[in-house]
Scaffold this motif. Structure first.
Motif, mmCIF file in Angstrom:
data_model
loop_
_atom_site.group_PDB
_atom_site.id
_atom_site.type_symbol
_atom_site.label_atom_id
_atom_site.label_comp_id
_atom_site.label_asym_id
_atom_site.label_seq_id
_atom_site.Cartn_x
_atom_site.Cartn_y
_atom_site.Cartn_z
ATOM 1 N N LEU A 74 50.067 38.203 -0.969
ATOM 2 C CA LEU A 74 51.510 38.271 -0.739
ATOM 3 C C LEU A 74 52.278 37.371 -1.695
ATOM 4 O O LEU A 74 53.366 37.723 -2.156
ATOM 5 C CB LEU A 74 51.836 37.864 0.705
ATOM 6 C CG LEU A 74 51.817 38.967 1.759
ATOM 7 C CD1 LEU A 74 52.128 38.380 3.137
ATOM 8 C CD2 LEU A 74 52.803 40.078 1.421
ATOM 9 N N MET A 78 55.803 37.927 -3.830
ATOM 10 C CA MET A 78 56.939 37.046 -3.577
ATOM 11 C C MET A 78 57.434 36.449 -4.900
ATOM 12 O O MET A 78 58.637 36.362 -5.156
ATOM 13 C CB MET A 78 56.538 35.933 -2.609
ATOM 14 C CG MET A 78 56.207 36.436 -1.209
ATOM 15 S SD MET A 78 55.467 35.168 -0.152
ATOM 16 C CE MET A 78 56.908 34.170 0.211
ATOM 17 N N PRO A 92 61.450 32.250 -2.141
ATOM 18 C CA PRO A 92 61.072 32.959 -0.915
ATOM 19 C C PRO A 92 59.873 32.286 -0.240
ATOM 20 O O PRO A 92 58.907 31.919 -0.911
ATOM 21 C CB PRO A 92 60.721 34.361 -1.424
ATOM 22 C CG PRO A 92 61.491 34.515 -2.692
ATOM 23 C CD PRO A 92 61.507 33.148 -3.312
ATOM 24 N N VAL A 95 57.594 36.282 4.768
ATOM 25 C CA VAL A 95 57.467 37.733 4.649
ATOM 26 C C VAL A 95 57.280 38.323 6.040
ATOM 27 O O VAL A 95 56.410 37.885 6.798
ATOM 28 C CB VAL A 95 56.274 38.139 3.761
ATOM 29 C CG1 VAL A 95 56.215 39.669 3.627
ATOM 30 C CG2 VAL A 95 56.368 37.493 2.382
ATOM 31 N N ILE A 219 60.939 40.237 2.210
ATOM 32 C CA ILE A 219 60.709 38.924 1.595
ATOM 33 C C ILE A 219 62.011 38.146 1.619
ATOM 34 O O ILE A 219 63.028 38.602 1.084
ATOM 35 C CB ILE A 219 60.191 39.105 0.154
ATOM 36 C CG1 ILE A 219 58.842 39.855 0.179
ATOM 37 C CG2 ILE A 219 60.048 37.755 -0.543
ATOM 38 C CD1 ILE A 219 58.354 40.283 -1.183
#
Length: 235
Positions: A74, A78, A92, A95, A219
């Motif tokens: 992930l 991001m 960020p 999520v 996100i």
């Protein structure tokens, strides 16, 4: 992607601001992400009445989010989203993964002050229509409508077609003021009410699109982050 190129991705038929980027990821990347989502441990899933979801990065809370480690699969995306610059100097750190079966959706809502006022979403698997509505206290509606209306039909503003592998940013007043949601349908009619229709290659010649299972990666940046010892009153 240069800022001048990003401006071409701005949806001009809506209030400020929505940016739509088709084919943000490849089909191979889509399958890579879907594999990791579906392979997540069962306790990671939260089952709701109309969908199921995963939280990565922590659980947002008015008192602050206790940060949790985000897996590398992930983090990669991001960072890819953050590199476009819409979050400014923010990074960020959260999520939300939602899985929508065909016919499932989410009621119109606002994301609220827990997040930096920018939301980005990558769509996997299926398309959907993200619909926007006037807020509940909108002055654009007659008083009797504000008091008595039980549906969102009269407050409908516009919709955005989210194709598989696309990325959308919702910013500024479109984030702060308007409600957004997904109607519970299995088939979406392609009409002029879709603000970004000219940006969507898969829908230009279609009269309707049939939904299948869609996974969304939302996100965001949660500004208020706490350490666990502060949240639980430990010293």
């Amino acid at each position: 992607m240069m800022r001048s190129e990003l401006e071409k991705m701005k949806v001009t038929q809506t209030p400020p601001s929505i940016y739509y980027i088709p084919n943000f990821i490849s089909k191979e990347e889509e399958q890579y992400l879907l594999h990791h989502v579906t392979s997540a441990p069962k306790p990671k899933w939260t089952q709701l009445s109309n969908r199921r979801l995963q939280n990565w990065g922590g659980l947002p809370h008015p008192k602050g989010m206790v940060a949790e480690e985000i897996p590398q699969w992930l983090k990669l995306y991001m960072e890819k989203v953050a590199a476009l610059g819409f979050f400014g100097d923010k990074t960020p750190n959260h999520v939300l993964v939602n899985e929508y079966l065909a016919g499932q959706g989410i009621m119109p809502h606002e994301d609220g002050p827990l997040y930096h006022p920018v939301v980005s979403t990558i769509s996997l698997g299926s398309h959907t229509l993200l619909e926007f509505y006037q807020p509940l206290n909108s002055e654009d509606l007659p008083c009797d409508k504000q008091k008595e209306q039980t549906s969102f039909e009269d407050r409908f503003l516009t919709s955005i077609l989210l194709e598989p592998r696309s990325l959308v940013f919702v910013c500024d007043e479109m984030y702060k003021t308007y409600l957004h949601g997904i109607s519970e349908r299995t088939v979406d009619k392609i009409t002029d009410s879709i603000a970004n229709i000219e940006m969507c290659e898969t829908a230009r010649e279609a009269e309707e699109l049939t939904r299948t299972t869609r996974v969304s990666l939302t996100i965001r940046h949660v500004p208020k982050v706490l350490k666990a010892k502060f949240l639980f009153g430990k010293k």
